[in-house]
Design a protein around this motif. Structure first.
Motif, PDB file in Angstrom:
ATOM      1  N   ALA A  89      -6.481   2.671   3.152  1.00 34.54           N
ATOM      2  CA  ALA A  89      -6.512   1.519   2.255  1.00 34.54           C
ATOM      3  C   ALA A  89      -6.092   0.252   2.988  1.00 34.54           C
ATOM      4  CB  ALA A  89      -5.594   1.767   1.051  1.00 34.54           C
ATOM      5  N   SER A 100       0.826  -1.211   0.000  1.00 38.05           N
ATOM      6  CA  SER A 100       0.000   0.000   0.000  1.00 38.05           C
ATOM      7  C   SER A 100       0.857   1.257   0.000  1.00 38.05           C
ATOM      8  CB  SER A 100      -0.925   0.003   1.227  1.00 38.05           C
ATOM      9  OG  SER A 100      -1.854  -1.053   1.155  1.00 38.05           O
ATOM     10  N   ILE A 130     -12.812   2.450  -2.491  1.00 40.20           N
ATOM     11  CA  ILE A 130     -12.067   1.401  -1.789  1.00 40.20           C
ATOM     12  C   ILE A 130     -13.029   0.402  -1.151  1.00 40.20           C
ATOM     13  CG2 ILE A 130     -10.552   0.948   0.181  1.00 40.20           C
ATOM     14  CD1 ILE A 130      -9.074   3.502  -0.463  1.00 40.20           C
ATOM     15  N   CYS A 140     -13.249  -3.544  -1.943  1.00 40.28           N
ATOM     16  CA  CYS A 140     -13.132  -4.595  -0.929  1.00 40.28           C
ATOM     17  C   CYS A 140     -14.318  -5.559  -0.980  1.00 40.28           C
ATOM     18  CB  CYS A 140     -13.010  -3.967   0.455  1.00 40.28           C
ATOM     19  SG  CYS A 140     -11.400  -3.219   0.772  1.00 40.28           S
ATOM     20  N   PHE A 174      -9.760   0.060  -6.086  1.00 37.48           N
ATOM     21  CA  PHE A 174      -8.916   0.215  -4.909  1.00 37.48           C
ATOM     22  C   PHE A 174      -7.825   1.262  -5.147  1.00 37.48           C
ATOM     23  CE2 PHE A 174      -5.525  -1.058  -1.972  1.00 37.48           C
ATOM     24  CZ  PHE A 174      -6.235  -1.218  -0.801  1.00 37.48           C
ATOM     25  N   TYR A 175      -7.143   1.171  -6.280  1.00 34.28           N
ATOM     26  CA  TYR A 175      -6.065   2.115  -6.577  1.00 34.28           C
ATOM     27  C   TYR A 175      -6.600   3.515  -6.865  1.00 34.28           C
ATOM     28  CZ  TYR A 175      -3.086  -2.014  -6.963  1.00 34.28           C
ATOM     29  OH  TYR A 175      -2.403  -3.168  -6.707  1.00 34.28           O
ATOM     30  N   SER A 223     -13.059   6.873  -0.593  1.00 35.92           N
ATOM     31  CA  SER A 223     -13.441   5.896   0.425  1.00 35.92           C
ATOM     32  C   SER A 223     -14.494   4.932  -0.099  1.00 35.92           C
ATOM     33  CB  SER A 223     -13.963   6.614   1.672  1.00 35.92           C
ATOM     34  OG  SER A 223     -12.989   7.476   2.206  1.00 35.92           O
ATOM     35  N   GLY A 264      -9.312   4.759  -5.580  1.00 41.08           N
ATOM     36  CA  GLY A 264      -9.701   5.298  -4.284  1.00 41.08           C
ATOM     37  C   GLY A 264      -8.509   5.692  -3.440  1.00 41.08           C
ATOM     38  N   MET A 265      -7.435   4.909  -3.501  1.00 42.03           N
ATOM     39  CA  MET A 265      -6.235   5.217  -2.735  1.00 42.03           C
ATOM     40  C   MET A 265      -5.621   6.541  -3.168  1.00 42.03           C
ATOM     41  SD  MET A 265      -2.661   3.104  -2.367  1.00 42.03           S
ATOM     42  CE  MET A 265      -3.375   1.623  -1.679  1.00 42.03           C
ATOM     43  N   CYS A 269      -8.263  -3.156   3.927  1.00 38.14           N
ATOM     44  CA  CYS A 269      -7.792  -4.508   3.610  1.00 38.14           C
ATOM     45  C   CYS A 269      -7.939  -5.421   4.822  1.00 38.14           C
ATOM     46  CB  CYS A 269      -6.322  -4.466   3.179  1.00 38.14           C
ATOM     47  SG  CYS A 269      -6.066  -3.939   1.480  1.00 38.14           S
TER      48      CYS A 269
END
Length: 222
Positions: free
Chosen positions: A108, A30, A194, A198, A96-97, A191, A99-100, A112
């Motif tokens: 992040a 991360s 992500i 998930c 995910f990426y 957020s 959102g990160m 996880c």
């Protein structure tokens, strides 16, 4: 300690050691990913590179070690593999990426860590996980789920004092961090991305467990 006792202790602790190594790898991953995204790397490009490198590494291992262990490919298994590829490498990683890029590596990583909790709840909803409220085994799972989610919320929402390391200076500590300069709307959007990623990842884990029953070749499936 005798040799037999040492082997028994190693066998019992090995899963925990692997899990610690895995979680550490997630945390380091991360941080590296966040650094790359901050420097302008496109998250789609990062996902492609990540999976291409993984394929180059695992491909030969799967080919040579599971040549005689791979079961026959059927239409049902093939469709499950397509869905697995869509859920994790495509939907999860890209959301995910993306959102990160709008949030932080801490958030992040915290999300996880609640993946087991999300997976447990989804498996419960789809009746793949049996829960008996009077059973100690089920009660421990529920308590563990609540503790996991609570820990992730504490890590994400509560900001403690800044920690000064030997290689930091006052300018670095008092300098406004990228998190504070982010738009609140972007943070909320990141957020949600992500979280959706998930959920897709949890769906992947559930479907993967089902697929492995009919295609028990771990590396080849990967």
């Amino acid at each position: 300690m005798s040799k037999e006792s040492f082997k028994g202790l190693y066998a019992r602790t090995k899963p925990f050691m692997f899990m610690i190594f895995l979680q550490t790898s997630y945390a380091v991953g991360s941080l590296v990913t966040k650094s790359a995204l901050n420097k302008g790397l496109n998250h789609y490009t990062f996902a492609v590179y990540r999976n291409a490198i993984a394929t180059l590494f695992f491909g030969p291992l799967a080919f040579f070690t599971e040549r005689k262990a791979r079961p026959k490919m059927t239409v049902s298994i093939f469709l499950k593999i397509i869905l697995l590829g869509l859920l994790e490498p495509v939907i999860d990683q890209n959301l995910f990426y993306a959102g990160m890029k709008s949030t932080t590596a801490t958030f992040a990583s915290a999300m996880c860590n609640i993946l087991p909790a999300i997976t447990f709840v989804m498996a419960w909803m789809f009746r793949l996980e049996k829960v008996k409220m009077k059973s100690l085994h089920s009660q421990v799972k529920i308590i563990g789920t609540l503790v996991t989610i609570g820990g992730a919320m504490i890590m994400t929402l509560i900001r403690g004092p800044k920690i000064q390391f030997p290689w930091t200076n006052n300018h670095t500590l008092h300098h406004e961090s990228p998190v504070n300069t982010m738009n609140t709307q972007d943070q909320i959007k990141g957020s949600l991305m992500i979280t959706a990623g998930c959920i897709s990842w949890a769906s992947f884990v559930i479907l993967q467990a089902v697929t492995l029953k009919s295609y028990p070749a771990n590396l080849s499936l990967t």
